[in-house]
Design a protein around this motif. Structure first.
Motif, mmCIF file in Angstrom:
data_model
loop_
_atom_site.group_PDB
_atom_site.id
_atom_site.type_symbol
_atom_site.label_atom_id
_atom_site.label_comp_id
_atom_site.label_asym_id
_atom_site.label_seq_id
_atom_site.Cartn_x
_atom_site.Cartn_y
_atom_site.Cartn_z
ATOM 1 N N VAL A 1 0.841 -1.198 0.000
ATOM 2 C CA VAL A 1 0.000 0.000 0.000
ATOM 3 C C VAL A 1 0.872 1.243 0.000
ATOM 4 N N VAL A 2 0.277 2.342 -0.445
ATOM 5 C CA VAL A 2 0.930 3.650 -0.367
ATOM 6 C C VAL A 2 -0.054 4.624 0.275
ATOM 7 N N THR A 3 0.480 5.590 0.999
ATOM 8 C CA THR A 3 -0.347 6.622 1.597
ATOM 9 C C THR A 3 -0.749 7.598 0.502
ATOM 10 N N ALA A 4 -2.045 7.791 0.321
ATOM 11 C CA ALA A 4 -2.536 8.733 -0.687
ATOM 12 C C ALA A 4 -2.840 10.091 -0.066
ATOM 13 N N SER A 5 -3.354 10.096 1.169
ATOM 14 C CA SER A 5 -3.642 11.370 1.829
ATOM 15 C C SER A 5 -3.793 11.171 3.323
ATOM 16 N N THR A 6 -3.555 12.251 4.019
ATOM 17 C CA THR A 6 -3.829 12.324 5.449
ATOM 18 C C THR A 6 -4.745 13.510 5.637
ATOM 19 N N ASP A 7 -5.922 13.271 6.182
ATOM 20 C CA ASP A 7 -6.848 14.368 6.418
ATOM 21 C C ASP A 7 -6.336 15.235 7.554
ATOM 22 N N SER A 8 -7.088 16.240 7.859
ATOM 23 C CA SER A 8 -6.780 17.133 8.965
ATOM 24 C C SER A 8 -6.455 16.318 10.213
ATOM 25 N N VAL A 9 -5.358 16.663 10.852
ATOM 26 C CA VAL A 9 -4.949 15.991 12.081
ATOM 27 C C VAL A 9 -4.983 17.037 13.185
ATOM 28 N N ASP A 10 -5.830 16.829 14.158
ATOM 29 C CA ASP A 10 -5.980 17.787 15.244
ATOM 30 C C ASP A 10 -5.369 17.237 16.519
ATOM 31 N N PHE A 11 -4.489 18.025 17.112
ATOM 32 C CA PHE A 11 -3.838 17.653 18.361
ATOM 33 C C PHE A 11 -4.720 18.178 19.489
ATOM 34 N N LEU A 12 -5.473 17.283 20.114
ATOM 35 C CA LEU A 12 -6.482 17.676 21.089
ATOM 36 C C LEU A 12 -5.926 17.932 22.477
ATOM 37 N N SER A 13 -4.822 17.271 22.800
ATOM 38 C CA SER A 13 -4.174 17.507 24.087
ATOM 39 C C SER A 13 -2.713 17.088 23.961
ATOM 40 N N PRO A 14 -1.840 17.722 24.751
ATOM 41 C CA PRO A 14 -0.415 17.390 24.649
ATOM 42 C C PRO A 14 -0.111 16.007 25.222
ATOM 43 N N LYS B 1 -11.564 14.511 -2.524
ATOM 44 C CA LYS B 1 -11.468 14.709 -3.965
ATOM 45 C C LYS B 1 -11.398 16.202 -4.299
ATOM 46 N N GLU B 2 -12.239 16.985 -3.651
ATOM 47 C CA GLU B 2 -12.236 18.433 -3.867
ATOM 48 C C GLU B 2 -10.937 19.065 -3.356
ATOM 49 N N ARG B 3 -10.467 18.605 -2.198
ATOM 50 C CA ARG B 3 -9.215 19.134 -1.638
ATOM 51 C C ARG B 3 -8.037 18.806 -2.546
ATOM 52 N N ARG B 4 -8.025 17.599 -3.098
ATOM 53 C CA ARG B 4 -6.947 17.202 -4.007
ATOM 54 C C ARG B 4 -6.946 18.075 -5.257
ATOM 55 N N LYS B 5 -8.111 18.377 -5.765
ATOM 56 C CA LYS B 5 -8.217 19.260 -6.940
ATOM 57 C C LYS B 5 -7.618 20.626 -6.617
ATOM 58 N N ARG B 6 -7.963 21.170 -5.443
ATOM 59 C CA ARG B 6 -7.409 22.476 -5.039
ATOM 60 C C ARG B 6 -5.893 22.391 -4.856
ATOM 61 N N SER B 7 -5.421 21.275 -4.304
ATOM 62 C CA SER B 7 -3.973 21.097 -4.114
ATOM 63 C C SER B 7 -3.252 21.096 -5.459
ATOM 64 N N LYS B 8 -3.839 20.441 -6.441
ATOM 65 C CA LYS B 8 -3.235 20.420 -7.779
ATOM 66 C C LYS B 8 -3.203 21.825 -8.375
ATOM 67 N N GLU B 9 -4.268 22.593 -8.135
ATOM 68 C CA GLU B 9 -4.292 23.967 -8.625
ATOM 69 C C GLU B 9 -3.208 24.808 -7.955
ATOM 70 N N PHE B 10 -3.045 24.651 -6.646
ATOM 71 C CA PHE B 10 -1.976 25.362 -5.926
ATOM 72 C C PHE B 10 -0.608 24.966 -6.449
ATOM 73 N N ALA B 11 -0.424 23.671 -6.658
ATOM 74 C CA ALA B 11 0.870 23.194 -7.157
ATOM 75 C C ALA B 11 1.184 23.796 -8.514
ATOM 76 N N LYS B 12 0.197 23.872 -9.364
ATOM 77 C CA LYS B 12 0.386 24.459 -10.687
ATOM 78 C C LYS B 12 0.703 25.950 -10.582
ATOM 79 N N GLU B 13 -0.040 26.640 -9.711
ATOM 80 C CA GLU B 13 0.129 28.079 -9.533
ATOM 81 C C GLU B 13 1.483 28.430 -8.909
ATOM 82 N N PHE B 14 1.908 27.638 -7.934
ATOM 83 C CA PHE B 14 3.135 27.965 -7.215
ATOM 84 C C PHE B 14 4.313 27.096 -7.616
ATOM 85 N N GLY B 15 4.128 26.247 -8.618
ATOM 86 C CA GLY B 15 5.204 25.379 -9.082
ATOM 87 C C GLY B 15 6.300 26.146 -9.793
#
Length: 165
Positions: free
Chosen positions: A53-66, A150-164
């Protein structure tokens, strides 16, 4: 492929937090915890797919307590939902004060893994089915999270293109 229960993929790891694992505040490095999360989630994905397997994405990770030196963390992961070649993995991290026995959830996360063959090409995975109420709740809400990814990945690709370069 025959469907498998969520519980069949369950993976658990407990580790003691030591000084080299912590920052100048004496709390666990976020990146250290992320590495543990990815490790246990990948084991759950492999157990379900019985493939590489390969990691495709990690969603938001919230650190709730130290998490501090001398405490333990127990990371539990299992497959909550599958698509054709991908698997959503739910991860729960529980911190324990080993002197008092007090426990609390300090982190939750969702990761997506893709099963691949030896050439790194995606391969199909078996469906998964929930058995417990918590598994059912996660399973039923998974399509919405998949659409958000899926929507977040699309935005990430747009950012990558814009800032690449």
């Amino acid at each position: 492929m025959e469907a498998k229960p969520c519980s069949e993929s369950r993976a658990v790891k407990t580790t003691l937090v030591l000084p080299p694992n912590t920052n100048n505040h004496g709390t666990l490095f976020g990146g250290e915890l992320l590495a543990h999360i990815d490790d246990v989630a990948s084991i759950a994905a492999i157990k379900h797919a019985r493939q590489l397997v390969v990691t495709a994405s990690t969603d938001s990770v919230d650190f709730l307590s130290p998490v501090t030196v001398g405490q333990s963390i127990t990371i539990e992961a299992f497959v909550t939902w599958t698509h054709h070649t991908s698997m959503e993995i739910f991860v729960k991290v529980v911190v324990e004060n080993l002197m008092t026995g007090e426990e609390k959830v300090c982190n939750t996360a969702f990761l997506t893994f893709v099963a691949v063959n030896e050439e790194g090409r995606p391969v199909p995975v078996a469906p998964v089915y929930p058995e417990t109420e918590n598994e059912k709740r996660l399973y039923n809400s998974a399509p919405k999270r998949a659409q958000q990814r899926k929507e977040r990945r699309k935005r990430s690709k747009e950012f990558a293109k814009e800032f690449g370069l």
